[in-house]
Design a protein around this motif. Structure first.
Motif, PDB file in Angstrom:
ATOM      1  N   LEU A  30       1.488  43.721  48.424  1.00 25.16           N
ATOM      2  CA  LEU A  30       2.092  45.047  48.506  1.00 25.16           C
ATOM      3  C   LEU A  30       3.000  45.158  49.727  1.00 25.16           C
ATOM      4  CD1 LEU A  30      -0.835  47.451  47.510  1.00 25.16           C
ATOM      5  CD2 LEU A  30       0.959  46.487  46.080  1.00 25.16           C
ATOM      6  N   LEU A  31       2.855  44.227  50.665  1.00 24.48           N
ATOM      7  CA  LEU A  31       3.693  44.247  51.869  1.00 24.48           C
ATOM      8  C   LEU A  31       5.083  43.689  51.610  1.00 24.48           C
ATOM      9  CD1 LEU A  31       1.097  43.107  54.559  1.00 24.48           C
ATOM     10  CD2 LEU A  31       1.977  45.413  54.169  1.00 24.48           C
ATOM     11  N   ASP A  32       5.159  42.506  50.970  1.00 21.92           N
ATOM     12  CA  ASP A  32       6.470  41.875  50.780  1.00 21.92           C
ATOM     13  C   ASP A  32       6.827  41.559  49.325  1.00 21.92           C
ATOM     14  OD1 ASP A  32       4.903  39.650  50.243  1.00 21.92           O
ATOM     15  OD2 ASP A  32       5.355  38.654  52.134  1.00 21.92           O
ATOM     16  N   GLY A  33       5.933  41.849  48.387  1.00 20.13           N
ATOM     17  CA  GLY A  33       6.236  41.652  46.973  1.00 20.13           C
ATOM     18  C   GLY A  33       6.134  40.207  46.496  1.00 20.13           C
ATOM     19  N   LYS A  34       5.714  39.292  47.354  1.00 21.29           N
ATOM     20  CA  LYS A  34       5.609  37.888  46.946  1.00 21.29           C
ATOM     21  C   LYS A  34       4.367  37.674  46.095  1.00 21.29           C
ATOM     22  CE  LYS A  34       8.104  35.998  50.853  1.00 21.29           C
ATOM     23  NZ  LYS A  34       8.039  35.197  52.068  1.00 21.29           N
ATOM     24  N   ARG A  35       4.506  36.840  45.069  1.00 19.41           N
ATOM     25  CA  ARG A  35       3.395  36.512  44.186  1.00 19.41           C
ATOM     26  C   ARG A  35       2.874  35.113  44.494  1.00 19.41           C
ATOM     27  NH1 ARG A  35       4.887  38.897  38.192  1.00 19.41           N
ATOM     28  NH2 ARG A  35       5.171  41.033  38.907  1.00 19.41           N
ATOM     29  N   PHE A  36       1.556  34.950  44.384  1.00 18.33           N
ATOM     30  CA  PHE A  36       0.948  33.639  44.610  1.00 18.33           C
ATOM     31  C   PHE A  36      -0.432  33.622  43.966  1.00 18.33           C
ATOM     32  CE2 PHE A  36      -0.239  36.303  48.167  1.00 18.33           C
ATOM     33  CZ  PHE A  36      -1.577  36.032  48.355  1.00 18.33           C
ATOM     34  N   PRO A  37      -0.981  32.424  43.748  1.00 17.76           N
ATOM     35  CA  PRO A  37      -2.337  32.337  43.191  1.00 17.76           C
ATOM     36  C   PRO A  37      -3.384  32.530  44.288  1.00 17.76           C
ATOM     37  CG  PRO A  37      -1.409  30.153  43.429  1.00 17.76           C
ATOM     38  CD  PRO A  37      -0.323  31.118  43.831  1.00 17.76           C
ATOM     39  N   ALA A  38      -4.423  33.270  43.969  1.00 21.99           N
ATOM     40  CA  ALA A  38      -5.563  33.426  44.869  1.00 21.99           C
ATOM     41  C   ALA A  38      -6.743  32.738  44.193  1.00 21.99           C
ATOM     42  CB  ALA A  38      -5.859  34.899  45.111  1.00 21.99           C
ATOM     43  N   TYR A  39      -7.252  31.702  44.823  1.00 24.57           N
ATOM     44  CA  TYR A  39      -8.301  30.885  44.204  1.00 24.57           C
ATOM     45  C   TYR A  39      -9.685  31.450  44.483  1.00 24.57           C
ATOM     46  CZ  TYR A  39      -4.435  27.749  43.469  1.00 24.57           C
ATOM     47  OH  TYR A  39      -3.244  27.230  43.068  1.00 24.57           O
ATOM     48  N   SER A  40     -10.646  30.986  43.717  1.00 23.03           N
ATOM     49  CA  SER A  40     -12.006  31.528  43.798  1.00 23.03           C
ATOM     50  C   SER A  40     -12.709  31.224  45.126  1.00 23.03           C
ATOM     51  CB  SER A  40     -12.847  31.006  42.640  1.00 23.03           C
ATOM     52  OG  SER A  40     -12.858  29.597  42.651  1.00 23.03           O
ATOM     53  N   ASN A  41     -12.197  30.275  45.909  1.00 28.03           N
ATOM     54  CA  ASN A  41     -12.834  29.997  47.200  1.00 28.03           C
ATOM     55  C   ASN A  41     -12.465  31.039  48.260  1.00 28.03           C
ATOM     56  OD1 ASN A  41     -10.208  29.200  47.573  1.00 28.03           O
ATOM     57  ND2 ASN A  41     -10.696  27.253  48.535  1.00 28.03           N
ATOM     58  N   ALA A  42     -11.453  31.874  47.982  1.00 17.77           N
ATOM     59  CA  ALA A  42     -11.100  32.966  48.894  1.00 17.77           C
ATOM     60  C   ALA A  42     -11.996  34.161  48.577  1.00 17.77           C
ATOM     61  CB  ALA A  42      -9.638  33.360  48.709  1.00 17.77           C
ATOM     62  N   LYS A  43     -12.380  34.887  49.589  1.00 17.97           N
ATOM     63  CA  LYS A  43     -13.198  36.077  49.364  1.00 17.97           C
ATOM     64  C   LYS A  43     -12.261  37.197  48.912  1.00 17.97           C
ATOM     65  CE  LYS A  43     -16.577  39.149  51.359  1.00 17.97           C
ATOM     66  NZ  LYS A  43     -17.197  39.669  52.556  1.00 17.97           N
ATOM     67  N   ILE A  44     -12.354  37.547  47.637  1.00 16.91           N
ATOM     68  CA  ILE A  44     -11.483  38.551  47.030  1.00 16.91           C
ATOM     69  C   ILE A  44     -12.357  39.715  46.583  1.00 16.91           C
ATOM     70  CG2 ILE A  44      -9.854  39.026  45.178  1.00 16.91           C
ATOM     71  CD1 ILE A  44      -9.395  35.943  45.060  1.00 16.91           C
ATOM     72  N   ILE A  45     -11.963  40.919  46.983  1.00 21.15           N
ATOM     73  CA  ILE A  45     -12.734  42.095  46.580  1.00 21.15           C
ATOM     74  C   ILE A  45     -11.794  43.222  46.171  1.00 21.15           C
ATOM     75  CG2 ILE A  45     -12.963  42.993  48.925  1.00 21.15           C
ATOM     76  CD1 ILE A  45     -15.871  43.820  48.043  1.00 21.15           C
TER      77      ILE A  45
END
Length: 137
Positions: A30-45
């Motif tokens: 939401l800061l810069d509009g860049k898209r990337f994959p977020a893998y399951s080893n990252a803590k995502i909530i």
């Protein structure tokens, strides 16, 4: 509203869920509009799953945002980089029942930063949710 907005540990700002793949989530900053994959080893909530400690029971982040929105009449709030005592006093005025021993200033800063970011990106649809609840009654 907050289900598709994500916080990723170790990365600044918030992310919008774009797509699901077999081993990652495709997110957009939401800061810069860049898209990337977020893998399951990252803590995502999801912001939907975040709550703050209060003296009674935990309060969903959505409720905190509603209180800030109401206090500020739909406008941005203070800057998250204010002095610690200013941040603490502000959160105390919005959520007087918060648990001072378990809610840290860093958490308060994130809540304020996230609120302002979502408001700036027009992604804080608190009034629409209230209308839906009224229609359901």
């Amino acid at each position: 509203m907050l289900k598709e907005i994500l916080s990723i540990s170790g990365k600044p700002g918030l992310y919008k869920l774009i797509s699901n793949t077999s081993n990652a989530l495709i997110v957009e900053s939401l800061l810069d509009g860049k898209r990337f994959p977020a893998y399951s080893n990252a803590k995502i909530i999801s912001l939907e799953d975040i709550s703050i400690y209060t003296e009674d029971e935990d309060m969903p982040l959505k409720e905190v945002f509603k209180r800030i929105y109401k206090k500020e009449e739909g406008k941005p709030t203070i800057n998250h980089k204010e002095a610690s005592n200013v941040i603490t006093n502000y959160i105390e005025s919005v959520v007087p029942e918060y648990d001072a021993d378990r809610v840290y200033v860093s958490d308060m800063r994130k809540m304020i930063q996230w609120y302002n970011l979502l408001l700036d990106k027009n992604m804080l649809n608190l009034e629409e949710e209230e209308e839906k609840k009224e229609e359901e009654k």
